[in-house]
Structures are given as structure tokens and as C-alpha cells.
Motif scaffolding. Structure first.
Motif, mmCIF file in Angstrom:
data_model
loop_
_atom_site.group_PDB
_atom_site.id
_atom_site.type_symbol
_atom_site.label_atom_id
_atom_site.label_comp_id
_atom_site.label_asym_id
_atom_site.label_seq_id
_atom_site.Cartn_x
_atom_site.Cartn_y
_atom_site.Cartn_z
ATOM 1 N N LYS A 234 0.829 -1.203 0.000
ATOM 2 C CA LYS A 234 0.000 0.000 0.000
ATOM 3 C C LYS A 234 0.867 1.257 0.000
ATOM 4 O O LYS A 234 0.542 2.245 -0.662
ATOM 5 N N VAL A 235 1.988 1.233 0.763
ATOM 6 C CA VAL A 235 2.854 2.408 0.808
ATOM 7 C C VAL A 235 3.522 2.654 -0.541
ATOM 8 O O VAL A 235 3.583 3.785 -1.043
ATOM 9 N N LEU A 236 4.037 1.580 -1.181
ATOM 10 C CA LEU A 236 4.677 1.747 -2.482
ATOM 11 C C LEU A 236 3.668 2.154 -3.545
ATOM 12 O O LEU A 236 4.004 2.913 -4.465
ATOM 13 N N LYS A 237 2.441 1.674 -3.421
ATOM 14 C CA LYS A 237 1.421 2.060 -4.387
ATOM 15 C C LYS A 237 1.053 3.533 -4.246
ATOM 16 O O LYS A 237 0.779 4.214 -5.241
ATOM 17 N N SER A 238 1.067 4.036 -3.027
ATOM 18 C CA SER A 238 0.741 5.450 -2.822
ATOM 19 C C SER A 238 1.847 6.372 -3.331
ATOM 20 O O SER A 238 1.598 7.549 -3.585
ATOM 21 N N LEU A 239 3.069 5.845 -3.485
ATOM 22 C CA LEU A 239 4.176 6.659 -3.981
ATOM 23 C C LEU A 239 4.218 6.742 -5.501
ATOM 24 O O LEU A 239 5.043 7.481 -6.052
ATOM 25 N N ARG A 240 3.376 5.996 -6.204
ATOM 26 C CA ARG A 240 3.377 6.047 -7.656
ATOM 27 C C ARG A 240 2.775 7.361 -8.140
ATOM 28 O O ARG A 240 1.702 7.762 -7.709
ATOM 29 N N VAL A 241 3.476 7.990 -9.053
ATOM 30 C CA VAL A 241 2.985 9.235 -9.635
ATOM 31 C C VAL A 241 1.999 8.933 -10.768
ATOM 32 O O VAL A 241 0.946 9.564 -10.885
ATOM 33 N N ILE A 242 2.338 7.949 -11.606
ATOM 34 C CA ILE A 242 1.484 7.562 -12.735
ATOM 35 C C ILE A 242 0.725 6.299 -12.340
ATOM 36 O O ILE A 242 1.342 5.342 -11.865
ATOM 37 N N PRO A 243 -0.578 6.244 -12.507
ATOM 38 C CA PRO A 243 -1.323 5.027 -12.139
ATOM 39 C C PRO A 243 -0.870 3.847 -12.987
ATOM 40 O O PRO A 243 -0.652 3.979 -14.196
ATOM 41 N N ALA A 244 -0.712 2.705 -12.357
ATOM 42 C CA ALA A 244 -0.277 1.490 -13.033
ATOM 43 C C ALA A 244 -1.419 0.493 -13.072
ATOM 44 O O ALA A 244 -2.356 0.566 -12.277
ATOM 45 N N GLY A 245 -1.305 -0.445 -13.992
ATOM 46 C CA GLY A 245 -2.310 -1.487 -14.093
ATOM 47 C C GLY A 245 -3.277 -1.233 -15.228
ATOM 48 O O GLY A 245 -3.543 -0.090 -15.615
ATOM 49 N N HIS A 246 -3.811 -2.318 -15.774
ATOM 50 C CA HIS A 246 -4.740 -2.212 -16.892
ATOM 51 C C HIS A 246 -6.169 -1.982 -16.432
ATOM 52 O O HIS A 246 -7.066 -1.877 -17.279
ATOM 53 N N SER A 247 -6.396 -1.932 -15.135
ATOM 54 C CA SER A 247 -7.731 -1.591 -14.653
ATOM 55 C C SER A 247 -8.045 -0.121 -14.869
ATOM 56 O O SER A 247 -9.214 0.274 -14.863
ATOM 57 N N VAL A 248 -7.001 0.696 -15.056
ATOM 58 C CA VAL A 248 -7.188 2.127 -15.322
ATOM 59 C C VAL A 248 -7.309 2.310 -16.830
ATOM 60 O O VAL A 248 -6.386 1.970 -17.584
ATOM 61 N N ALA A 249 -8.427 2.826 -17.296
ATOM 62 C CA ALA A 249 -8.644 3.000 -18.731
ATOM 63 C C ALA A 249 -7.753 4.112 -19.257
ATOM 64 O O ALA A 249 -7.504 5.110 -18.569
ATOM 65 N N PRO A 250 -7.216 3.987 -20.469
ATOM 66 C CA PRO A 250 -6.387 5.056 -21.039
ATOM 67 C C PRO A 250 -7.203 6.318 -21.266
ATOM 68 O O PRO A 250 -8.365 6.266 -21.677
ATOM 69 N N HIS A 251 -6.587 7.436 -20.997
ATOM 70 C CA HIS A 251 -7.283 8.726 -21.120
ATOM 71 C C HIS A 251 -7.465 9.092 -22.581
ATOM 72 O O HIS A 251 -6.585 8.873 -23.415
ATOM 73 N N SER A 252 -8.613 9.624 -22.899
ATOM 74 C CA SER A 252 -8.907 10.059 -24.253
ATOM 75 C C SER A 252 -9.814 11.260 -24.200
ATOM 76 O O SER A 252 -10.722 11.342 -23.354
ATOM 77 N N SER A 253 -9.572 12.210 -25.118
ATOM 78 C CA SER A 253 -10.416 13.397 -25.193
ATOM 79 C C SER A 253 -11.735 13.126 -25.897
ATOM 80 O O SER A 253 -12.670 13.915 -25.775
ATOM 81 N N CYS A 254 -11.808 12.015 -26.657
ATOM 82 C CA CYS A 254 -13.040 11.660 -27.363
ATOM 83 C C CYS A 254 -13.890 10.742 -26.486
ATOM 84 O O CYS A 254 -13.366 9.961 -25.692
ATOM 85 N N ALA A 255 -15.179 10.832 -26.677
ATOM 86 C CA ALA A 255 -16.073 9.957 -25.919
ATOM 87 C C ALA A 255 -15.949 8.516 -26.378
ATOM 88 O O ALA A 255 -15.957 7.591 -25.573
ATOM 89 N N ASN A 256 -15.825 8.309 -27.704
ATOM 90 C CA ASN A 256 -15.657 6.972 -28.273
ATOM 91 C C ASN A 256 -14.379 6.967 -29.106
ATOM 92 O O ASN A 256 -14.410 7.295 -30.310
ATOM 93 N N PRO A 257 -13.232 6.644 -28.480
ATOM 94 C CA PRO A 257 -11.973 6.695 -29.257
ATOM 95 C C PRO A 257 -11.868 5.624 -30.325
ATOM 96 O O PRO A 257 -11.071 5.756 -31.253
ATOM 97 N N VAL A 258 -12.659 4.551 -30.228
ATOM 98 C CA VAL A 258 -12.614 3.473 -31.219
ATOM 99 C C VAL A 258 -13.818 3.604 -32.136
ATOM 100 O O VAL A 258 -14.958 3.650 -31.679
ATOM 101 N N SER A 259 -13.548 3.660 -33.434
ATOM 102 C CA SER A 259 -14.620 3.802 -34.410
ATOM 103 C C SER A 259 -15.412 2.506 -34.525
ATOM 104 O O SER A 259 -14.846 1.411 -34.431
#
Length: 406
Positions: A234-259
Motif C-alpha cells: 500500500k505504501v509503495l502504491k501510494s508513492l506512484r505518480v502515474i497510475p499502473a495497471g490495466h484496470s485504469v482505462a487510457p485517457h482520451s479526449s473523445c467519448a468513443n476513441p474506437v470507431s
């Protein structure tokens, strides 16, 4: 005359800018003519080993009336269709049907005589009006049916010639057999089991503290009794600046990035030749394939790969390699070490509380982290077809946050 393919090997000479000598041109023309003669020869097949079928364009299926050969052990499926009887009534009857790519593959191999939607008894070649469809007519009739493109058929035929078993990922009809769903997570624990696990964790922590396993160089262990979220993970996870893991969806400015018209859709399931395959109850596929046209499709984006991986199940990590037992070294009596003396307090405490005795270490080996990262948790194979040339690429989803290197 039976066609003979000329022997191919090393070239006798290199191509010259001016075209070479007359002998070289003659040898080249003779080899080219031999190849054309082999292609122009008529392929003869025996009617005793050929199967018969009828192509129905309205349902995009081939009804196999006579099935011969070993191809139907892994191809074709049973479907229930209404059949007219002699008195004019209709009844449901099961019959063997082929998908468009399966029928075209057998026609191209010369293992299937297929007619187009005729009412005839195809138990033999006698008393049948008309000729079966040629390979050119079959390509014109079948390509484009049931989402079958030329690139998808080329991949299907190439893998079938290599011995792989190919099925559709999305069933084209309700009668098409599909593999059973993978087992997800285990059933949730009951309240009594949760309470027992909490009590056992508390007892183990207290016993480890009194048995001397506590180290002042690791002060977070004493705070676990008070603060439940002060573990090292938990301590090492709190020190991460960038979220890790594939549970976090990639950020996109479009509502539907996949056509919606994206070509990166899973189309085929692939099984190895060594897989115990039964077409009535197919097992889980060894690979899943996406087929694209290399001339019109681009490299898949991160969002397209994420959408593909979201529908794929997780695969277990590869098993560690089994190594042989180390050789037993005969030690001399003088080299035998003296027994380790334990303190009286630990001896009495272990006698009073037998639960505090250390458990034997399990002999099961853990998977190698680098092998697990290389294999990935989810895998997809993308087949890129460039004017008949097929290239396969494997994309995997790794889990670096589950294998910490600290």
C-alpha cells in the motif's frame, strides 16, 4: 497426363542486365513453361472419395448430402431445417451444414462437388442435370457472404493446410457450437470464513512478534495492528505518480476513441493440431485471431488494443521449468554441523502454543516473473494480409504491477 512440378533448387546463373546469353534464356523459358504446364493440367479426383453438397445462397450454407473423408471430423455443424415431405407437409430435420469458408476450402481442394440450390438426389453422379460449381464460380458466389472476405478466407485456408482447427468466434447461428465460458473469479467467501481468516491473521501477527521475527529495520510491521493500510504494497502504491495497471482505462479526449467501423474485431478461434478437439463441444481456443487488410488498415491504436483485451479472458502464467534434483554429496562425519541451539523461551512457547511452529515450505515452484511478463496475461494474434502474403503478429498484455522488482 499427370502434372509434374519441376524440381526447384539453386540457380545456375545470376540475372544479367542485358538478359543473359541465349542458353540462359532458353533454360529460363523451359522452366517457366514447365510451371505453366503443371498449372494448366486438369486435376483428377475420384468420385468415390468426394463429398456432395448443395449451396443455398439465401442462408449462406452448404447442405452436405454425402460426407466422405476426414475433413468433417473438425468441419461442419449440425443444424435443424424445415424439410418438405412427400405429402406436402414440412417437418424439422437435422442435417450437416458447412460455413462459407469451409465449403470454399473443400471445393478448392477438390474434396466437394457442390451444386447451387437444386432439387436433386445427390447420392451419386448419375441422373443429375448440370455440372457442379467450378472453383471460380464458388469464389464469386461465396466470397462476401456471412462477413467472409478474401483476406479472411486466405487466412482460414492457410491455417487449415497447416493442420490447425479454425472456428468462428461469434456464432453465425444458434445451432453453431461455441466453447464454454471460462471460469471467472471464485465464489465469495462466507461471513464465517472471513471472520476466521481475520482471526488467523491477527494470531499469526502476534505469534510472529513474540517469536522474534520482528525487525526494527522494518517498522511498518508493528503498525499493521493499528493501521490496516500501512503494508509495504500500500505504501509503495501510494508513492506512484502515474497510475499502473490495466484496470485504469487510457485517457482520451473523445467519448468513443474506437470507431464502430474498426477492423480490429476477433473473427476466428484457432486450435493446435495436438488439441483434443470435438466439434460438438469445442474446448477453449489456444489462440484468437483478428484479420485485417494491410493495404487499408493502420497499426492498431492503444484504444483498439484495450477494447480487444477487455473481451479476452486471462490466461494462467507459464509453469516453471522442471529441473533435475541436485546430486547428493556424501559428507564426512567431521564435516557434519552441530545442531542449532534454540532459546528456552522459544522452546517453552512453541510447546505451549503448537500453532506457532513454522509451517513446512511448499515444494511448488513459483512461476518465473520474466517468463510471465513475456507471455502476458492476455494474448491476441493479428493476421495482416497484403495481396495474399500473410503475416502474423502477437500482441500481449503484461502485468508489471503484479510482479514488483523491488
Amino acid at each position: 497426363m499427370r502434372p509434374i512440378i519441376p524440381k526447384r533448387g539453386e540457380k545456375d546463373f545470376e540475372p544479367a542486365p542485358g538478359g543473359g546469353s541465349g542458353l540462359q534464356v532458353h533454360v529460363l523459358d523451359r522452366a517457366r513453361a514447365a510451371m505453366f504446364d503443371a498449372l494448366k493440367a486438369d486435376r483428377a479426383i475420384s468420385s468415390k472419395s468426394a463429398s456432395y453438397g448443395i449451396w443455398f445462397p439465401q442462408i449462406s450454407r452448404v447442405h452436405v448430402t454425402v460426407a466422405r473423408g476426414i475433413h468433417f471430423s473438425v468441419m461442419g455443424h449440425s443444424a435443424t431445417r424445415p424439410t418438405s415431405t412427400d405429402n406436402g407437409s414440412a417437418k424439422l430435420q437435422k442435417r450437416l451444414e458447412l460455413l462459407p469458408e469451409e465449403a470454399l476450402y473443400l471445393i478448392e481442394r477438390g474434396a466437394l462437388f457442390c451444386w447451387k440450390d437444386i432439387q436433386a438426389d445427390l447420392t451419386g453422379l448419375d441422373d443429375i442435370e448440370g455440372a457442379p460449381m467450378s472453383v471460380q464460380q464458388a469464389f464469386a458466389e461465396i466470397i462476401g457472404k456471412e462477413d467472409l472476405t478474401l483476406e479472411k478466407y486466405q487466412v482460414f485456408a492457410y491455417l487449415r493446410r497447416l493442420g490447425y482447427v479454425i472456428t468462428r468466434t461469434d456464432p453465425p447461428s444458434s445451432s453453431y457450437p461455441i466453447p464454454p465460458p471460462r471460469l471467472r473469479s471464485e465464489a465469495p467467501l462466507s461471513f464465517c470464513r472471513r471472520l476466521l481468516s481475520i482471526f488467523s491473521l491477527f494470531t499469526t501477527s502476534v505469534l510472529r512478534f513474540w517469536r522474534g521475527s520482528f525487525s526494527w529495520w522494518k517498522p511498518l510491521r508493528i503498525s499493521r495492528l493499528i493501521h490496516h493500510d500501512k503494508s509495504y504494497g500500500k505504501v509503495l502504491k501510494s508513492l506512484r505518480v502515474i497510475p499502473a495497471g490495466h484496470s485504469v482505462a487510457p485517457h482520451s479526449s473523445c467519448a468513443n476513441p474506437v470507431s464502430p467501423s474498426s477492423p480490429y474485431k476477433i473473427f476466428y478461434n484457432m486450435y493446435k493440431p495436438s488439441t483434443n478437439f470435438r466439434k460438438t463441444t469445442p474446448p477453449q481456443p489456444d489462440f484468437q485471431i483478428v484479420i485485417i487488410n494491410a493495404r487499408t488498415a493502420f497499426v492498431p491504436s492503444l484504444y483498439e488494443l484495450t477494447e480487444i483485451f477487455n473481451v479476452l479472458p486471462e490466461t494462467p502464467p507459464p509453469l516453471p521449468r522442471k529441473r533435475g534434483a541436485p546430486p547428493v554429496v556424501q559428507s564426512s562425519p567431521a564435516a557434519v554441523a552441530s545442531p542449532v541451539r534454540t532459546s528456552i523461551f522459544k522452546y517453552i512457547f512453541s510447546w505451549l502454543l503448537p500453532l506457532s511452529t513454522p509451517q513446512p515450505i511448499s515444494s511448488q515452484l513459483r512461476p518465473h516473473p520474466f517468463a510471465a511478463l513475456k507471455a502476458g496475461k492476455k494474448n491476441i494474434v493479428i493476421a495482416a494480409v497484403d495481396s495474399g502474403n500473410i503475416s502474423f503478429f502477437r500482441f500481449s498484455q503484461g502485468a508489471f504491477e503484479e510482479w514488483p522488482t523491488l
